[in-house]
Design a protein around this motif. Structure first.
Motif, PDB file in Angstrom:
ATOM      1  N   ASP A 164     -14.345  -2.269  -2.368  1.00  0.00           N
ATOM      2  CA  ASP A 164     -13.823  -1.670  -3.937  1.00  0.00           C
ATOM      3  C   ASP A 164     -14.356  -0.061  -3.557  1.00  0.00           C
ATOM      4  O   ASP A 164     -15.347   0.248  -4.283  1.00  0.00           O
ATOM      5  CB  ASP A 164     -14.031  -2.207  -4.837  1.00  0.00           C
ATOM      6  CG  ASP A 164     -13.430  -1.637  -6.241  1.00  0.00           C
ATOM      7  OD1 ASP A 164     -12.510  -0.741  -5.967  1.00  0.00           O
ATOM      8  OD2 ASP A 164     -14.079  -1.874  -7.188  1.00  0.00           O
ATOM      9  N   LEU A 191      -3.076  -1.022  -2.535  1.00  0.00           N
ATOM     10  CA  LEU A 191      -4.090  -0.037  -1.745  1.00  0.00           C
ATOM     11  C   LEU A 191      -3.600   0.981  -1.280  1.00  0.00           C
ATOM     12  O   LEU A 191      -2.316   1.469  -1.361  1.00  0.00           O
ATOM     13  CB  LEU A 191      -4.565  -0.961  -0.468  1.00  0.00           C
ATOM     14  CG  LEU A 191      -4.707  -2.463  -0.618  1.00  0.00           C
ATOM     15  CD1 LEU A 191      -4.979  -3.176   0.702  1.00  0.00           C
ATOM     16  CD2 LEU A 191      -6.243  -2.564  -1.338  1.00  0.00           C
ATOM     17  N   PHE A 192      -4.640   1.976  -0.688  1.00  0.00           N
ATOM     18  CA  PHE A 192      -4.157   3.453  -0.602  1.00  0.00           C
ATOM     19  C   PHE A 192      -4.813   3.822   0.815  1.00  0.00           C
ATOM     20  O   PHE A 192      -5.946   3.596   1.123  1.00  0.00           O
ATOM     21  CB  PHE A 192      -4.935   4.299  -1.802  1.00  0.00           C
ATOM     22  CG  PHE A 192      -4.343   4.080  -3.079  1.00  0.00           C
ATOM     23  CD1 PHE A 192      -2.829   4.724  -3.223  1.00  0.00           C
ATOM     24  CD2 PHE A 192      -4.796   2.934  -3.935  1.00  0.00           C
ATOM     25  CE1 PHE A 192      -2.583   4.193  -4.489  1.00  0.00           C
ATOM     26  CE2 PHE A 192      -4.401   2.600  -4.833  1.00  0.00           C
ATOM     27  CZ  PHE A 192      -3.095   3.295  -5.532  1.00  0.00           C
ATOM     28  N   TYR A 199      -2.770   5.549 -10.481  1.00  0.00           N
ATOM     29  CA  TYR A 199      -2.406   4.138 -10.251  1.00  0.00           C
ATOM     30  C   TYR A 199      -3.428   3.465 -11.284  1.00  0.00           C
ATOM     31  O   TYR A 199      -3.153   2.515 -12.020  1.00  0.00           O
ATOM     32  CB  TYR A 199      -2.617   3.701  -9.022  1.00  0.00           C
ATOM     33  CG  TYR A 199      -2.767   2.279  -8.946  1.00  0.00           C
ATOM     34  CD1 TYR A 199      -1.946   1.153  -8.912  1.00  0.00           C
ATOM     35  CD2 TYR A 199      -4.127   1.716  -8.316  1.00  0.00           C
ATOM     36  CE1 TYR A 199      -2.126   0.101  -8.836  1.00  0.00           C
ATOM     37  CE2 TYR A 199      -4.536   0.342  -8.281  1.00  0.00           C
ATOM     38  CZ  TYR A 199      -3.440  -0.709  -8.491  1.00  0.00           C
ATOM     39  OH  TYR A 199      -3.452  -1.938  -8.600  1.00  0.00           O
ATOM     40  N   ARG A 200      -4.848   3.813 -11.165  1.00  0.00           N
ATOM     41  CA  ARG A 200      -5.816   3.108 -12.160  1.00  0.00           C
ATOM     42  C   ARG A 200      -5.558   3.314 -13.508  1.00  0.00           C
ATOM     43  O   ARG A 200      -5.720   2.471 -14.298  1.00  0.00           O
ATOM     44  CB  ARG A 200      -7.127   3.698 -11.707  1.00  0.00           C
ATOM     45  CG  ARG A 200      -7.865   3.053 -10.606  1.00  0.00           C
ATOM     46  CD  ARG A 200      -9.207   3.667 -10.201  1.00  0.00           C
ATOM     47  NE  ARG A 200      -9.699   3.191  -8.835  1.00  0.00           N
ATOM     48  CZ  ARG A 200     -10.794   2.538  -8.614  1.00  0.00           C
ATOM     49  NH1 ARG A 200     -11.658   2.027  -9.752  1.00  0.00           N
ATOM     50  NH2 ARG A 200     -11.058   1.814  -7.529  1.00  0.00           N
ATOM     51  N   HIS A 214     -13.010   6.822  -4.620  1.00  0.00           N
ATOM     52  CA  HIS A 214     -11.687   6.494  -4.851  1.00  0.00           C
ATOM     53  C   HIS A 214     -11.518   5.073  -3.917  1.00  0.00           C
ATOM     54  O   HIS A 214     -12.188   5.482  -2.745  1.00  0.00           O
ATOM     55  CB  HIS A 214     -10.619   7.391  -4.208  1.00  0.00           C
ATOM     56  CG  HIS A 214     -10.666   8.628  -5.349  1.00  0.00           C
ATOM     57  ND1 HIS A 214      -9.982   8.380  -6.673  1.00  0.00           N
ATOM     58  CD2 HIS A 214     -11.287   9.846  -5.354  1.00  0.00           C
ATOM     59  CE1 HIS A 214     -10.251   9.608  -7.357  1.00  0.00           C
ATOM     60  NE2 HIS A 214     -11.003  10.454  -6.788  1.00  0.00           N
ATOM     61  N   LYS A 215     -10.660   4.260  -4.262  1.00  0.00           N
ATOM     62  CA  LYS A 215     -10.427   3.366  -3.471  1.00  0.00           C
ATOM     63  C   LYS A 215      -9.170   3.345  -2.274  1.00  0.00           C
ATOM     64  O   LYS A 215      -8.156   3.254  -2.743  1.00  0.00           O
ATOM     65  CB  LYS A 215     -10.086   1.830  -4.369  1.00  0.00           C
ATOM     66  CG  LYS A 215     -10.142   0.697  -3.471  1.00  0.00           C
ATOM     67  CD  LYS A 215      -9.732  -0.530  -4.401  1.00  0.00           C
ATOM     68  CE  LYS A 215      -9.056  -1.696  -3.704  1.00  0.00           C
ATOM     69  NZ  LYS A 215      -9.728  -2.109  -2.469  1.00  0.00           N
ATOM     70  N   ILE A 216      -9.802   4.125  -1.098  1.00  0.00           N
ATOM     71  CA  ILE A 216      -8.885   4.569  -0.171  1.00  0.00           C
ATOM     72  C   ILE A 216      -9.375   4.343   1.045  1.00  0.00           C
ATOM     73  O   ILE A 216     -10.744   4.347   1.300  1.00  0.00           O
ATOM     74  CB  ILE A 216      -8.861   6.171  -0.415  1.00  0.00           C
ATOM     75  CG1 ILE A 216      -8.154   6.706  -1.494  1.00  0.00           C
ATOM     76  CG2 ILE A 216      -8.187   6.817   0.758  1.00  0.00           C
ATOM     77  CD1 ILE A 216      -8.324   8.219  -1.839  1.00  0.00           C
ATOM     78  N   GLU A 227      -4.358   7.385  -6.405  1.00  0.00           N
ATOM     79  CA  GLU A 227      -5.274   6.323  -6.673  1.00  0.00           C
ATOM     80  C   GLU A 227      -5.674   6.276  -8.284  1.00  0.00           C
ATOM     81  O   GLU A 227      -5.535   5.390  -8.944  1.00  0.00           O
ATOM     82  CB  GLU A 227      -6.277   6.301  -5.918  1.00  0.00           C
ATOM     83  CG  GLU A 227      -7.203   5.326  -5.692  1.00  0.00           C
ATOM     84  CD  GLU A 227      -8.262   5.450  -6.795  1.00  0.00           C
ATOM     85  OE1 GLU A 227      -9.127   4.328  -6.708  1.00  0.00           O
ATOM     86  OE2 GLU A 227      -8.514   6.340  -7.427  1.00  0.00           O
ATOM     87  N   PHE A 230       0.795  -1.232  -0.024  1.00  0.00           N
ATOM     88  CA  PHE A 230      -0.065  -0.172   0.053  1.00  0.00           C
ATOM     89  C   PHE A 230       0.951   1.209   0.081  1.00  0.00           C
ATOM     90  O   PHE A 230       2.121   1.198   0.237  1.00  0.00           O
ATOM     91  CB  PHE A 230      -0.959  -0.110   1.377  1.00  0.00           C
ATOM     92  CG  PHE A 230      -0.377   0.120   2.323  1.00  0.00           C
ATOM     93  CD1 PHE A 230      -0.044   1.376   3.071  1.00  0.00           C
ATOM     94  CD2 PHE A 230       0.228  -1.043   3.177  1.00  0.00           C
ATOM     95  CE1 PHE A 230       0.473   1.435   4.532  1.00  0.00           C
ATOM     96  CE2 PHE A 230       0.675  -0.812   4.604  1.00  0.00           C
ATOM     97  CZ  PHE A 230       0.768   0.239   5.021  1.00  0.00           C
ATOM     98  N   LEU A 275      -4.356  11.857  -2.189  1.00  0.00           N
ATOM     99  CA  LEU A 275      -4.405  10.270  -2.351  1.00  0.00           C
ATOM    100  C   LEU A 275      -5.362   9.985  -3.606  1.00  0.00           C
ATOM    101  O   LEU A 275      -5.154   9.052  -4.110  1.00  0.00           O
ATOM    102  CB  LEU A 275      -4.858   9.676  -1.124  1.00  0.00           C
ATOM    103  CG  LEU A 275      -4.292   8.140  -0.909  1.00  0.00           C
ATOM    104  CD1 LEU A 275      -2.829   7.970  -1.174  1.00  0.00           C
ATOM    105  CD2 LEU A 275      -4.569   7.682   0.406  1.00  0.00           C
ATOM    106  N   SER A 276      -6.347  10.778  -3.765  1.00  0.00           N
ATOM    107  CA  SER A 276      -7.147  10.635  -4.906  1.00  0.00           C
ATOM    108  C   SER A 276      -6.298  10.772  -6.180  1.00  0.00           C
ATOM    109  O   SER A 276      -6.394   9.898  -7.088  1.00  0.00           O
ATOM    110  CB  SER A 276      -8.444  11.903  -4.799  1.00  0.00           C
ATOM    111  OG  SER A 276      -9.221  11.737  -3.866  1.00  0.00           O
TER     112      SER A 276
END
Lengths: 346, 306
Positions: B207, B99-100, B85-86, B125-127, B82, B41, B78-79
């Motif tokens: 998710d 992971l974030f 990353y996507r 976002h997946k955070i 992430e 992460f 972090l958005s």
């Protein structure tokens, strides 16, 4: 006369209270945390309003609201917090609202650290936020001065309906010195333009939006005229041992105070050095500096940044004279001995 | 859920050598939360004690990629990470599952960072965002926040002759996060390791945006005996001033029902910020706070029934 021992934050707060400021909105940031803390105690004692906002943006916009309602209002912060306040300061300038903003400079860019710095010179003197505007900028070098300059800032803000910046730093914010609390504003100026309810008069309007074609330009011409008037009338500076100086040291705020001791050392060593200190950073004392520069052979600019005020010095003396520079970037505070060593090298 | 034995065998992601105070709750929370995540992460820290004390350059207590951002921006920064990353994953440039994890204090989460927190939650976002809630701005010198409990004395809401500490009740941030319709919201404490690590493990399995509000004792700001950090956090759950619960896809579930609900004064007694509150003159105020704690607890019980 009432002499008390105060930190720069406390003295600035006392200056504001003496000037009749009864509205303070702030948000903690080192090195000025003592400011909101002190105000949280003193404002209620004086029957004023203290609000700890949830962010710097909220604090400056609370000041925007209180100023529009006609109160003497202020906020304080340190560099990263002042960056967040720039939108609000631009709105204050655009809507011609008087307010006082105290900036206890810390080192940047980014989060930087919490040590004293003078690296917000450009931000303070060139407007800071978006748009074609200036703010009056006062730079104290002692706790006594930050008391007096904060007091004076409210008068200037009201006189010209413009935000005024007290540009200080982490040193003056936190050192403690004895302060003569001799000021007391008994009567505040009347504000006919304020939004106080218009039951028995025509409505007032305070705004920074001017969409109708031509209106904004007219407004900005008026602002420019006001800034010109301020430039002609409100320039302030101090001189120390300048009359026979060959070497003119130019420095402001805390750094000027350190230079002052270095100049005493230089004099003792037979070097004819003098100190020119701009007290208003905007408007900058161009003419006064130009006059002195005519007599001196060399100019030595010292700042706690990598050279920002030096641009104004160059404008003032128009490259007719050799200009030397010594600066320490954010995070470093020079000593008097260090500056004396630099003077000897010139 | 991994056992304690299994957890301690995992590779540490938040290691010793940081300069947090002895007895600081934040270090304990950071270690537990990071231990509970098995996958790789990226961590993001808003400004605050944890960031300042764990990353004094050139040292770092973080054994993971770590990014700092200003108070108000952890969720926003972090958005960005992430989303990047996507995109890289879509382009086939990364194939790892990452992971974030965001950390913020109550100042950076409840107050100045609420806007970016809400934005990131709404965008989904997946955070996992963990709030180390020590109920005031401790890093700048104990100023009140909107998470500060009623009557707590802070440097900007001091108790004195007229006022008895903070006037307002704290904001219910967990409910605000629930209102974002995110898959997982929970409250926790460092004093129950299985509660905290279990919730972290659950949160990162979704998710989407998830949020855990961890009551984190601050020995300097509350102030309390440094040896009592874990006990004080457990007592907050036992008095129900900080109930432990989770909201899974909108459904409330209480994680811990104290066998015997203790009076809230028991919790106040161990912290000097409430000294004035326990004086006889403030009996009325104490009763008012107890009534509010009871009301919120009853409400929570009702929510968890349906």
């Amino acid at each position: 006369m009432r002499k008390v021992l105060l930190s720069g934050c406390e003295a600035s707060a006392e200056g504001a209270l003496a000037a009749g400021c009864r509205f303070y909105a702030g948000y903690p940031i080192t090195p000025q945390n003592r400011f909101p803390e002190y105000m949280s105690e003193r404002m209620p004692e004086e029957g004023g309003v203290f609000i700890q906002a949830e962010s710097e943006i909220s604090a400056i916009n609370m000041v925007y609201g209180a100023a529009a309602a006609g109160m003497r209002a202020m906020t304080s912060s340190a560099s990263p917090g002042i960056s967040l306040k720039q939108e609000g300061i631009s709105y204050l300038a655009g809507a011609e609202l008087p307010a006082v903003i105290v900036n206890m400079n810390r080192a940047g860019p980014g989060l930087g650290d919490v040590t004293p710095s003078q690296s917000d010179y450009f931000q303070s003197t060139r407007g800071g936020g978006h748009g074609d505007y200036r703010t009056i900028v006062l730079a104290p070098w002692s706790v006594q001065e930050i008391y007096e300059f904060t007091y004076k800032a409210f008068d200037l803000a009201d006189k010209y309906r413009t935000p005024v910046i007290v540009h200080s730093d982490g040193v003056t914010a936190q050192i403690m010195e004895s302060v003569d609390l001799h000021l007391h504003r008994k009567r505040l100026p009347e504000k006919k333009w304020a939004l106080t309810g218009c039951r028995e008069r025509l409505p007032n309007s305070v705004r920074s939006l001017a969409l109708t074609p031509g209106v904004l330009e007219t407004h900005n011409w008026a602002l420019a005229g006001k800034y010109r008037k301020i430039s002609l009338r409100e320039t302030r500076h101090s001189k120390y041992m300048c009359d026979d100086a060959n070497l003119l040291v130019v420095s402001f705020g805390t750094c000027a105070r350190i230079c002052h001791d270095a100049i005493l050392m230089a004099r003792a060593a037979g070097i004819k050095a003098g100190l020119f200190r701009p007290v208003t950073l905007w408007p900058f004392p161009y003419e006064e500096l130009a006059k002195l520069a005519g007599k001196a052979k060399k100019i030595f600019v010292v700042e706690m940044n990598m050279g920002q005020m030096i641009d104004d010095v160059k404008i003032a003396v128009k490259n007719n004279i050799r200009i030397f520079f010594y600066g320490r970037p954010g995070g470093g505070v020079p000593s008097s001995e260090e500056i004396f060593r630099e003077i000897k090298k010139i | 859920m991994p056992s304690l034995k299994q957890l301690v065998k995992r590779e540490e992601r938040f290691v010793s050598g940081h300069r947090l105070c002895a007895g600081c709750g934040e270090g304990i929370v950071a270690r537990m939360v990071t231990l509970a995540i098995e996958k790789p992460f990226i961590a993001c820290n808003a400004t605050g004690c944890m960031e300042v004390a764990s990353t004094i350059f050139p040292y770092s207590a973080w054994n993971v990629p770590w990014v700092h951002t200003a108070f108000e921006n952890a969720a926003a920064t972090l958005s960005g990470v992430e989303a990047a990353y996507r995109s890289l994953r879509r382009q086939g440039k990364i194939d790892k599952d990452i992971l974030f994890l965001a950390f913020g204090g109550d100042g950076g989460t409840y107050d100045i960072g609420l806007q970016s927190l809400s934005g990131a939650a709404e965008r989904g976002h997946k955070i996992l965002y963990v709030c180390c809630n020590n109920q005031a701005y401790m890093n700048t010198g104990i100023q009140r926040s909107s998470a500060t409990p009623r009557a707590a004395s802070t440097s900007t809401s001091p108790s004195g002759k007229v006022l008895q500490g903070k006037i307002q009740f704290p904001k219910d941030l967990a409910s605000i996060m629930v209102a974002h319709n995110i898959p997982y919201v929970a409250t926790s404490i460092p004093g129950k390791w299985n509660d905290l690590t279990g919730k972290v493990e659950k949160a990162v399995s979704y998710d989407g945006f998830t949020f855990i509000d961890v009551l984190t004792p601050c020995r300097l700001g509350w102030p309390h005996e440094p040896s009592l950090t874990m006990e004080i956090s457990r007592l907050a759950a036992d008095t129900c001033i900080w109930p432990l619960y989770e909201v899974v896809e909108g459904r409330y579930k209480i994680s811990y029902k104290p066998r015997e609900k203790k009076p809230v004064a028991e919790w106040f007694k161990l912290q000097r910020r409430f000294d004035h509150l326990l004086k006889p003159a403030n009996e009325g105020l104490l009763a008012e706070i107890q009534a509010d704690v009871d009301r919120r607890w009853e409400l929570l019980l009702k929510k968890s029934e349906g």
